[in-house]
Design a protein around this motif. Structure first.
Motif, mmCIF file in Angstrom:
data_model
loop_
_atom_site.group_PDB
_atom_site.id
_atom_site.type_symbol
_atom_site.label_atom_id
_atom_site.label_comp_id
_atom_site.label_asym_id
_atom_site.label_seq_id
_atom_site.Cartn_x
_atom_site.Cartn_y
_atom_site.Cartn_z
ATOM 1 N N SER A 163 20.907 -39.321 4.098
ATOM 2 C CA SER A 163 21.708 -39.661 4.668
ATOM 3 C C SER A 163 22.682 -38.102 4.792
ATOM 4 O O SER A 163 23.206 -37.937 5.635
ATOM 5 C CB SER A 163 22.857 -41.100 4.723
ATOM 6 O OG SER A 163 21.494 -41.629 3.421
ATOM 7 N N SER A 164 22.999 -36.960 3.557
ATOM 8 C CA SER A 164 23.681 -36.792 3.546
ATOM 9 C C SER A 164 22.761 -35.302 4.644
ATOM 10 O O SER A 164 23.633 -34.186 5.412
ATOM 11 C CB SER A 164 23.334 -35.502 2.075
ATOM 12 O OG SER A 164 23.112 -35.670 1.714
ATOM 13 N N LEU A 165 21.976 -35.301 4.820
ATOM 14 C CA LEU A 165 21.485 -34.390 5.541
ATOM 15 C C LEU A 165 21.730 -34.953 6.979
ATOM 16 O O LEU A 165 22.002 -33.627 8.052
ATOM 17 C CB LEU A 165 19.459 -34.136 6.041
ATOM 18 C CG LEU A 165 18.714 -33.695 5.311
ATOM 19 C CD1 LEU A 165 17.800 -34.012 5.231
ATOM 20 C CD2 LEU A 165 19.184 -32.079 4.329
ATOM 21 N N ASN A 166 21.890 -35.925 7.885
ATOM 22 C CA ASN A 166 22.545 -35.425 9.143
ATOM 23 C C ASN A 166 23.538 -35.001 9.240
ATOM 24 O O ASN A 166 24.206 -34.948 10.154
ATOM 25 C CB ASN A 166 23.174 -37.245 9.161
ATOM 26 C CG ASN A 166 21.813 -37.571 8.981
ATOM 27 O OD1 ASN A 166 21.609 -37.894 10.150
ATOM 28 N ND2 ASN A 166 21.327 -38.833 8.534
ATOM 29 N N ALA A 167 24.577 -34.553 8.163
ATOM 30 C CA ALA A 167 25.823 -33.828 8.323
ATOM 31 C C ALA A 167 25.993 -32.500 8.954
ATOM 32 O O ALA A 167 26.586 -31.852 9.823
ATOM 33 C CB ALA A 167 26.542 -33.845 7.056
ATOM 34 N N TYR A 168 24.454 -31.637 8.962
ATOM 35 C CA TYR A 168 23.976 -31.310 9.536
ATOM 36 C C TYR A 168 23.725 -31.302 11.308
ATOM 37 O O TYR A 168 23.607 -29.701 11.326
ATOM 38 C CB TYR A 168 22.975 -29.893 8.365
ATOM 39 C CG TYR A 168 23.344 -29.652 7.139
ATOM 40 C CD1 TYR A 168 23.208 -30.779 6.227
ATOM 41 C CD2 TYR A 168 23.837 -28.591 7.211
ATOM 42 C CE1 TYR A 168 24.176 -30.389 4.771
ATOM 43 C CE2 TYR A 168 24.439 -28.371 5.711
ATOM 44 C CZ TYR A 168 24.616 -29.102 4.757
ATOM 45 O OH TYR A 168 24.627 -28.562 3.228
ATOM 46 N N ASN A 169 23.935 -32.078 11.318
ATOM 47 C CA ASN A 169 22.906 -32.824 12.961
ATOM 48 C C ASN A 169 24.618 -31.972 13.905
ATOM 49 O O ASN A 169 25.652 -31.589 13.047
ATOM 50 C CB ASN A 169 23.125 -33.576 12.875
ATOM 51 C CG ASN A 169 21.719 -33.304 13.058
ATOM 52 O OD1 ASN A 169 20.261 -33.375 12.912
ATOM 53 N ND2 ASN A 169 21.028 -35.314 12.550
ATOM 54 N N HIS A 170 23.963 -31.651 15.000
ATOM 55 C CA HIS A 170 25.203 -31.186 15.782
ATOM 56 C C HIS A 170 26.039 -32.530 16.084
ATOM 57 O O HIS A 170 25.115 -32.953 17.158
ATOM 58 C CB HIS A 170 23.672 -30.770 16.948
ATOM 59 C CG HIS A 170 25.101 -30.297 18.087
ATOM 60 N ND1 HIS A 170 24.820 -29.589 19.190
ATOM 61 C CD2 HIS A 170 26.661 -28.906 18.063
ATOM 62 C CE1 HIS A 170 25.808 -29.005 20.745
ATOM 63 N NE2 HIS A 170 26.717 -28.852 19.460
ATOM 64 N N LEU A 171 26.702 -32.486 16.067
ATOM 65 C CA LEU A 171 27.624 -33.633 16.592
ATOM 66 C C LEU A 171 28.726 -33.923 16.760
ATOM 67 O O LEU A 171 29.219 -34.581 17.518
ATOM 68 C CB LEU A 171 28.356 -34.349 14.888
ATOM 69 C CG LEU A 171 26.809 -34.852 14.194
ATOM 70 C CD1 LEU A 171 26.906 -35.409 12.880
ATOM 71 C CD2 LEU A 171 26.179 -35.969 14.328
ATOM 72 N N ARG A 172 29.301 -32.603 17.393
ATOM 73 C CA ARG A 172 30.145 -31.879 17.969
ATOM 74 C C ARG A 172 30.812 -33.058 19.159
ATOM 75 O O ARG A 172 31.824 -33.641 19.548
ATOM 76 C CB ARG A 172 30.654 -30.855 17.849
ATOM 77 C CG ARG A 172 32.293 -31.086 17.246
ATOM 78 C CD ARG A 172 32.554 -28.779 17.345
ATOM 79 N NE ARG A 172 32.618 -28.397 16.220
ATOM 80 C CZ ARG A 172 33.770 -28.761 15.686
ATOM 81 N NH1 ARG A 172 34.618 -29.083 16.882
ATOM 82 N NH2 ARG A 172 34.499 -28.184 14.798
ATOM 83 N N ALA A 173 29.540 -32.926 20.203
ATOM 84 C CA ALA A 173 29.107 -33.410 21.144
ATOM 85 C C ALA A 173 29.378 -35.096 21.163
ATOM 86 O O ALA A 173 29.632 -35.678 22.232
ATOM 87 C CB ALA A 173 27.474 -33.390 21.799
#
Lengths: 354, 472
Positions: free
Chosen positions: B158-168
């Protein structure tokens, strides 16, 4: 939902001797003539209720177990197919690996081990002392850690206090923790000082009598500053803003105000933007991140309290619509349609089929 | 002392740039090499392969390993053996077989997932949260001793998702300094709802690290939905008890989460249709017109038979077919395809994620579990987390899941706090993508977290476990 079971094909009913086996549903109070002992009857009824609900409990738990099954047949074992490919450069397995590969333990074994090692750890316990973390530390680090530990218990205790009194749903915005109150005070001081400087231009000319207008402006200014504050925290540039000279701002306001200043902090007047919860310090966040993980059972979501649970919804066992009618014998729900009821009558497990 | 030694070591032997990201899931493995520089999401996803994480034995008693199961056409009465139970890797015998087949054997591995020289590769492995320590130790030992990776890092998925490009996904244009892409930092606050095969885990992450005390798990996942659907369909239509994969496909094809459960259930009732009574829709300002009231949730599904049709498919409901079928049955003709009409099964099945009491379970629903998890956090973090909820995992693909979760959370959170629930375009590979981005553009984080083979042989697996558990 009825249990799916294989019924034997032949149903021979021998007609003889005037008695028949009936399923045992506990003492049938009505059939005991002359039972004047109301206590015994009541106890019997209670016992029937208990056993039937116990049966229902067992049926539900059995149903939930069946939801967890992987295959339709229990105890199916698929042996590893013997492969005829060369093992990548003649890899030799170490004995350790061979041992691990040969484990026949299932999930239940490991879970039982964990529960044996941590008895009664169903609820998360606050860490009193951090477990041995890594290679031995240098003395400097150890000192820092002990002060951290003290701070952590303090903050934990205060957070627990505030958590107990302030859940998400309730709207009380009274400051509860000693840590947060001074911060909020400084924040408000900062906001009002900033709004003070902005509105100072306009109010130079105006007399102090127009104080109400200025206060309104200050509040709206406050709102603006508060909103950008929240957003800046959200994008992660969160360093709590340095508290500016609050005593000065306070004195200024006091000289210009025409009403007792305690009214400003009246809880009835507080609205969300001026009441943004303060950013927890870096130390707190570091502690939160570096805690040890919970055990498997402790991490399970807890059932809601009895009174907070919504009433269970019943569905028809045949077609899936709302369950309106309850079968007297087997306590299965059906919707009102005749065909659903007839289908259930045909398959009711408690039906006395003569 | 050992810590400074380790820092020296890791500075001396640089972690190899070649990183293999392995998202080990209970249903499928998502694996592939991380691209060397930061690419767009679509480009990076081309390196990711999805491999079923199971051994299948078909009716003909032939065993298929991992990706071989794509060759299987007759899925009826197939049995599965999964190394991962309840989210935790229990059975290494099977898992080693699957990994060997999928990653280390040149003849069977896909081009993207073939690791030719593990001694030059770093492995980034994900596990689920709250794994039992004995199982973690087993994993560490087998990986380090069997294949000899150069570097190894084990982390919660789960914590790996924080590195995704989420701003959009989450940005609401408040920030004045929004970078178009490639932020160097992981998302500060992210609440990850990982809804997978065996369970659903709620993990609040701060700066890419999970906050352990607030992780909560709900024991409902894709497996339970499939089993429930199997039960219902077997009672009402055809006996599909032995056809796990077929029901799984059925679930993926037809199910959706209803926003308004009561209205959809009324709509799907046989009684209202029989009496030709129009369904009661209370007219209000939000009435969307005639098509809403006439919307029929029923659908026909054609079951596969392994010979002519290998996978089932859905088609719109056709009432004339029923009558034609009855006539055919009366004339004792052969029906050439097995069709069944499904109505309320479509949305009743995913409903148990939000209301487990429907099935008799005492567990809280998904929204209540999120609230429980949040209550362990400081207030400002709560507010930020609830505005950044990301749903990942296979079950997140069900249409309506995200909007329903958002609605339910909205009713439970105070009005001043915004609630945003989003998902990536492909929730299944979202964790893998986060891992790939971590490996390609956050080398300093990798340097801190990766353990080398030499360190393992010197310090042992207990030290390894402590390294992965503590923050550096």
């Amino acid at each position: 939902m009825p249990l799916i079971e294989e019924l034997p094909v032949s149903q021979t009913i021998k007609a003889s001797h005037g008695w028949a086996y009936i399923p045992d549903t506990g003492p049938i109070a009505a059939q005991q003539p002359g039972t004047r002992d109301r206590k015994r009857v009541a106890a019997g009824a209670a016992r029937t209720a208990a056993t039937s609900s116990a049966k229902r409990e067992k049926a539900t738990s059995q149903r939930l177990e069946s939801l967890n099954k992987e295959n339709y047949r229990d105890g199916v074992s698929i042996p590893i197919p013997p492969s005829n490919r060369e093992k990548g450069k003649g890899r030799k397995e170490t004995s350790n690996v061979k041992r691990i590969l040969g484990y026949q333990r299932t999930f239940a074994h490991y879970l039982a081990d964990v529960e044996a090692n941590n008895p009664g750890e169903l609820h998360y316990k606050l860490p009193n002392a951090p477990t041995a973390m890594g290679p031995p530390r240098t003395p400097a680090l150890a000192r820092g850690e002990s002060s951290q530990r003290k701070a952590s218990t303090d903050t934990n205790a205060s957070r627990k206090r505030s958590g107990a009194r302030r859940s998400i749903a309730d709207d009380s915005s009274r400051p509860t923790t000693p840590i947060e109150t001074p911060r909020r005070g400084t924040k408000r001081g900062r906001q009002s000082s900033r709004s003070q400087s902005i509105s100072n231009f306009e109010t130079e000319a105006r007399p102090a009598g127009a104080v109400v207008k200025k206060e309104e402006q200050a509040v709206s200014e406050e709102k603006d500053t508060a909103m950008t504050d929240v957003s800046s925290i959200q994008t992660g540039n969160a360093a709590p803003p340095p508290s500016q000279s609050s005593p000065d701002a306070f004195n200024e306001r006091e000289s210009k105000a025409s009403y007792p200043l305690e009214w400003d902090t009246d809880p009835l007047l507080s609205s969300y933007p001026s009441d943004v919860p303060s950013m927890p310090t870096d130390r707190i966040m570091q502690i939160l991140i570096s805690e040890q993980p919970l055990t498997y059972t402790a991490a399970r979501a807890r059932p809601l309290d009895e009174d907070k649970r919504p009433p269970p919804r019943r569905f028809c066992g045949i077609c899936g619509y709302w369950g309106k009618v309850k079968c007297k014998k087997c306590e299965e729900w059906t919707c009102g349609l005749m065909e659903c009821w007839r289908t259930h009558e045909g398959t009711c497990p408690m039906a006395n089929a003569y | 002392m050992a810590r400074t030694q380790r820092q020296n070591n890791s500075a001396a032997l640089s972690v190899p740039q070649n990183t293999f990201v392995l998202d080990n899931g209970a249903y499928t493995i998502k694996a592939g090499f991380a691209p060397n520089e930061l690419l767009s999401d679509n480009e990076s996803l081309k390196s990711c392969e999805t491999i079923p994480n199971c051994l299948v034995r078909s009716k003909e008693r032939k065993t298929y390993v991992a990706a071989q199961s794509n060759e299987l056409s007759q899925w009826s009465e197939a049995v599965f053996r999964r190394p991962i139970e309840n989210g935790q890797l229990v059975n290494w015998e099977a898992e080693k077989e699957i990994w060997d087949h999928a990653f280390f054997d040149q003849s069977t591995a896909h081009r993207n997932t073939f690791i030719s020289t593990p001694s030059e590769t770093t492995l980034l492995l994900t596990e689920s949260s709250n794994v039992m320590p004995a199982l973690q130790r087993n994993t560490d030992e087998v990986i380090m001793e069997e294949w000899g990776f150069r570097g190894y890092m084990r982390t919660t998925g789960s914590s790996l998702n924080a590195y995704n490009h989420l701003r959009a996904l989450f940005d609401t244009a408040i920030t004045p300094d929004a970078q178009p892409s490639s932020t160097k930092l992981p998302a500060d606050c992210l609440l990850v709802v990982d809804s997978g095969y065996s369970c659903t885990t709620i993990t609040p992450c701060f700066q890419g690290r999970p906050i352990q005390r607030a992780i909560r798990r709900l024991d409902f996942g894709g497996k339970h939905l499939t089993n429930y659907l199997k039960e219902i369909v077997s009672v009402r239509h055809f006996d599909l008890h032995q056809d796990m994969k077929i029901v799984n496909d059925l679930k993926e094809d037809i199910s959706f989460v209803s926003i308004d459960f009561k209205r959809d259930l009324e709509q799907a009732w046989k009684g209202s249709r029989r009496s030709n009574k129009p369904v009661q829709i209370i007219p209000d300002a939000m009435d969307l017109g005639e098509d809403e009231s006439a919307k029929d949730t029923r659908i026909d599904y054609v079951l596969p038979d392994g010979v002519n049709l290998t996978r089932g498919y859905a088609r719109p409901y056709d009432p004339s077919r029923e009558i034609a079928n009855r006539r055919k049955l009366a004339a004792a003709q052969n029906i050439d395809e097995i069709v069944m009409t499904l109505g309320n099964e479509r949305f009743v099945v995913p409903e148990i994620m939000f209301n487990p009491a429907d099935i008799g379970s005492k567990q809280p629903g998904l929204a209540d579990a999120v609230v429980q998890s949040l209550s362990k956090l400081p207030p400002l973090i709560q507010a930020t987390m609830i505005a950044n909820v990301l749903v990942v995992g296979g079950t997140a693909k069900i249409p309506g899941f995200v909007s329903r979760l958002q609605d339910e959370l909205r009713t439970r959170i105070r009005t001043e706090w915004p609630v945003q629930v989003r998902r990536m375009d492909d929730p299944v590979t979202s964790t893998w993508l986060g891992g790939a981005r971590l490996a390609s553009s956050h080398q300093e984080v990798m340097q801190k977290m990766v353990v080398t083979r030499e360190q393992y042989h010197e310090y042992g697996s207990a030290w390894l476990a402590r390294q992965f558990a503590s923050v550096r």
